[in-house]
Design an enzyme around this catalytic site. Structure first.
Site, mmCIF file in Angstrom:
data_model
loop_
_atom_site.group_PDB
_atom_site.id
_atom_site.type_symbol
_atom_site.label_atom_id
_atom_site.label_comp_id
_atom_site.label_asym_id
_atom_site.label_seq_id
_atom_site.Cartn_x
_atom_site.Cartn_y
_atom_site.Cartn_z
ATOM 1 C CG HIS B 91 10.074 -2.226 -13.147
ATOM 2 N ND1 HIS B 91 11.098 -2.547 -12.281
ATOM 3 C CD2 HIS B 91 9.409 -1.189 -12.559
ATOM 4 C CE1 HIS B 91 11.068 -1.738 -11.228
ATOM 5 N NE2 HIS B 91 10.038 -0.908 -11.366
ATOM 6 C CG ASP B 120 4.708 -26.709 9.135
ATOM 7 O OD1 ASP B 120 4.410 -25.795 8.349
ATOM 8 O OD2 ASP B 120 5.682 -27.451 8.971
ATOM 9 C CD1 TRP B 156 1.340 -1.168 -13.230
ATOM 10 C CD2 TRP B 156 0.449 -2.954 -12.215
ATOM 11 N NE1 TRP B 156 0.580 -0.714 -12.180
ATOM 12 C CE2 TRP B 156 0.022 -1.802 -11.527
ATOM 13 C CE3 TRP B 156 0.014 -4.195 -11.757
ATOM 14 C CZ2 TRP B 156 -0.823 -1.846 -10.422
ATOM 15 C CZ3 TRP B 156 -0.836 -4.237 -10.652
ATOM 16 C CH2 TRP B 156 -1.237 -3.073 -10.000
ATOM 17 C CB SER B 184 0.877 -19.152 -6.367
ATOM 18 O OG SER B 184 1.767 -18.940 -5.309
ATOM 19 C CB SER B 185 -1.817 -14.958 -4.507
ATOM 20 O OG SER B 185 -0.641 -14.418 -4.997
ATOM 21 C CG HIS B 268 -7.280 1.052 -4.133
ATOM 22 N ND1 HIS B 268 -6.360 1.990 -4.527
ATOM 23 C CD2 HIS B 268 -7.424 1.224 -2.804
ATOM 24 C CE1 HIS B 268 -5.975 2.711 -3.485
ATOM 25 N NE2 HIS B 268 -6.613 2.278 -2.434
ATOM 26 C CD GLU B 270 -1.698 -7.063 -5.633
ATOM 27 O OE1 GLU B 270 -2.549 -7.906 -5.315
ATOM 28 O OE2 GLU B 270 -0.475 -7.263 -5.585
ATOM 29 C CE1 TYR B 272 -4.500 1.146 1.867
ATOM 30 C CE2 TYR B 272 -5.734 0.826 -0.153
ATOM 31 C CZ TYR B 272 -5.208 1.659 0.802
ATOM 32 O OH TYR B 272 -5.362 3.015 0.688
ATOM 33 C CB SER B 283 3.002 -3.009 14.409
ATOM 34 O OG SER B 283 2.341 -2.070 13.603
ATOM 35 C CG HIS B 317 -8.673 6.434 -5.941
ATOM 36 N ND1 HIS B 317 -8.716 6.165 -4.596
ATOM 37 C CD2 HIS B 317 -7.742 5.601 -6.452
ATOM 38 C CE1 HIS B 317 -7.842 5.212 -4.325
ATOM 39 N NE2 HIS B 317 -7.248 4.858 -5.421
ATOM 40 C CG HIS B 318 -6.730 3.527 -9.313
ATOM 41 N ND1 HIS B 318 -5.381 3.622 -9.133
ATOM 42 C CD2 HIS B 318 -7.220 3.014 -8.167
ATOM 43 C CE1 HIS B 318 -5.051 3.161 -7.930
ATOM 44 N NE2 HIS B 318 -6.155 2.782 -7.320
ATOM 45 C CB THR B 343 -3.515 5.598 6.745
ATOM 46 O OG1 THR B 343 -4.373 4.830 5.906
ATOM 47 C CG2 THR B 343 -2.081 5.319 6.381
ATOM 48 C CE LYS B 346 -2.903 -0.171 10.250
ATOM 49 N NZ LYS B 346 -2.294 -1.052 11.236
ATOM 50 N NE ARG B 465 2.259 5.461 -14.922
ATOM 51 C CZ ARG B 465 1.481 4.608 -14.239
ATOM 52 N NH1 ARG B 465 0.235 4.961 -13.919
ATOM 53 N NH2 ARG B 465 1.914 3.433 -13.872
#
Lengths: 41, 556
Positions: B91, B120, B156, B184-185, B268, B270, B272, B283, B317-318, B343, B346, B465
């Site tokens: 998932h 293009d 994950w 691909s990314s 991390h 990722e 963002y 925006s 922090h993870h 943040t 924004k 979890r």
């Protein structure tokens, strides 16, 4: 507005895009190799 | 036949093989299925990305339904614990790599050339390749479920040694799938950077660019810096599993905690990668429906860049509980909390844009406002998690699950839904059913909060979890959460109907400017957007007049 014709502009843009892509791709490859190199055992 | 058609254009079209007749580059798309296989057109590829993402969203969502069904009450009812772990793992992977990221790339493909006045994407054939890798990677990832020993069940985050020494044989296929998704990314990011740097209208300066383009530009650099690190991590996993290396194997002199450092150095940023384009979408939408120029455009650009830079220096922090010196904990705590400054800039800018605006609440605006409120809740719980001593309590509980679902579902996913409703009429030339879309919005917004808000309480009460069974004291909130989950899942049936109904039967839209107050070059091309746009680059006057952040007197 640029003095280039549309064809010249397109050719210039695409040439620049290829150079940019090459540089950015090389950076990505460099980061991949560096990641493995610094963590070697 | 356009007067701009030339030998050079014909040569380019011939190389890219995107049309039948080489005499006229104002051709329509090729007929039949092969149009989609061979296409190099940014609009076609954007459409492919978005449909692929939507398909993966439904598959990943079905897995979420299995998870919530098992957690509906305590005890093991429906699935084996091992299968439950496969569901949580797949998932997460499918939603991150198969749904959210491809959806944003699809939006980038459709919108970036239109918003910067380019014909293009810069590298159309690579664009085709970037997309067509995805279905194979996604299929390979999903196929692991049917292999002997089952699919990946290590979460994950695929921490070693769970993903190396103790993982099923299918993990090698998982590694290959991650490699392909990452490749691909990276190709997509290269294309975005080259397009924005080289293909934008000659008179469009960087600070003239719409915020969606800016946020994607910065996101592309994040991808370039982060995805190769992920590729390195899975490559080391591969060699540890198959070629006798010991990067993460303590028995061979390696270090399992090293994996966590490498993973979160990717992981991390990722986060963002999945939220900066969302900032760009919001925006674009808020000024349109507040009928005011975006407040603080340049501060938005600098805030986005600051968030991107800070995202590379907070990964620890993870890992507060993985074993870290107190100085390291303090550093990562302060650096993490620092992210709330840009943040906050924004969020205040969006609110200020709306302040005293002549607001109306069409469906895209509803989703955008929901984004601002609910993403802020996710941001606040992120701040709580960033406080090292408090994290001792929250670590690995449902509080974390609630936090990142507020960020990624009510943040990233909601922004994608907002974007689809905002730009869909421009793409297909038809208007969606506003009444049904609003019913869907309220259905989704209520159910998503019933789904995720109780998970904060579960986490604070100590529910871990990634477990299929739990103690009795967690029963009530889990039941409420599951009911919200089923309702939220069902809302996507209505969403699918609304979108398909819009494309097939929607009321035709003729105005180029679908939303009366919308600004941007994409609203200057006819509706639906022609197969080829901006043969001639837009003028400086048009660029300034269509800027959503510059107020030009007397101009629309």
């Amino acid at each position: 507005m640029s003095s280039l014709t549309e064809d010249e502009l397109l050719a210039k843009q695409r040439k620049g895009a290829r150079v940019t892509a090459l540089i950015v791709g090389a950076i990505a490859l460099g980061i991949f190799i560096f990641t493995i190199y610094v963590n070697r055992r | 036949m356009s007067t701009t058609t030339t030998d050079l254009q014909n040569e380019i079209d011939a190389i890219e093989g995107s049309h039948i007749s080489h005499n006229d580059h104002h051709h329509g798309p090729e007929k039949g299925l092969m149009r989609w296989v061979k296409t190099t057109n940014h609009k076609d590829i954007g459409t492919l990305y978005i449909w692929f993402a939507f398909t993966m969203l439904l598959i990943g969502g079905a897995m979420a339904m299995v998870i919530r069904a098992e957690l509906f009450q305590p005890g093991l009812q429906l699935v084996e614990p091992q299968f439950f772990n496969q569901m949580t793992t797949l998932h997460g992977l499918i939603m991150v790599f198969g749904a959210i990221m491809p959806a944003f790339v699809g939006l980038a493909n459709w919108q970036i050339p239109l918003m910067i006045g380019a014909k293009d994407m810069a590298l159309p054939r690579m664009n085709n390749w970037s997309f067509w890798i995805l279905p194979f990677a996604g299929a390979m990832l999903l196929s692991t479920m049917f292999m002997q020993g089952g699919g990946p069940a290590f979460g994950w985050t695929f921490y070693a040694p769970l993903s190396t020494t103790f993982a099923p044989a299918s993990t090698d296929y998982f590694i290959f799938a991650i490699h392909m998704l990452g490749f691909s990314s990276i190709m997509g990011a290269i294309n975005v950077i080259a397009t924005i740097m080289n293909m934008r209208a000659p008179d469009m300066k960087l600070m003239d660019m719409p915020l969606f383009v800016w946020t994607w530009f910065i996101t592309a650099f994040l991808l370039i810096a982060a995805m190769p690190v992920l590729a390195g991590a899975v490559t080391m996993m591969l060699t540890d599993r198959n070629f006798g290396t010991s990067f993460f194997d303590a028995a061979g002199g390696g270090d399992p905690v090293l994996f966590q450092h490498i993973f979160w150095f990717f992981g991390h940023p990722e986060v963002y990668i999945m939220i900066l384009p969302a900032f760009g979408i919001v925006s674009q939408i808020i000024p349109t429906f507040a009928r005011k120029p975006l407040f603080g455009y340049s501060s938005m650009v600098y805030a986005t860049a600051s968030i991107a830079l800070l995202s590379f220096v907070v990964w620890g922090h993870h890992m507060f509980l993985a074993g870290m010196p107190i100085g390291g904990q303090l550093y990562f705590m302060y650096a993490t909390i620092l992210i709330s400054v840009p943040t906050g800039v924004k969020v205040f800018n969006w609110v200020t844009t709306m302040w005293r605006g002549s607001m109306s609440f069409e469906t895209p605006m509803l989703w955008a406002v929901a984004f601002v409120i609910l993403f802020t809740i996710g941001g606040f719980s992120g701040l709580m998690l960033g406080i090292a001593p408090a994290d001792i309590q929250y670590q690995d509980t449902y509080f974390v699950v609630a936090h990142f679902h507020y960020v990624l579902v009510t943040g990233a996913l909601f922004s994608i839904i907002a974007a689809v409703f905002y730009w869909l009429p421009k793409w297909c030339g038809r208007m969606y059913n506003e009444k049904l879309a609003k019913i869907h919005f309220w259905w989704a917004i209520i159910s998503v909060n019933v789904l995720f808000f109780p998970q904060h309480f579960l986490g604070l009460a100590g529910m871990p979890r990634r477990i299929p069974d739990y103690s009795l004291q967690f029963a009530d909130f889990n039941m409420i959460s599951s009911i919200g989950g089923f309702a939220f899942g069902a809302s996507f049936i209505l969403l699918t109907y609304i979108i398909v109904d819009c494309i097939r039967n929607g009321e035709p839209v003729k105005d180029a400017r679908v939303w009366e107050s919308a600004k941007g070059l994409e609203w200057t091309v006819p509706t639906p957007a022609p197969y080829h746009t901006f043969d001639k680059p837009p003028s400086k006057e048009l660029i300034l007049a269509e800027s959503s952040h510059i107020h030009v007197e007397g101009v629309h």
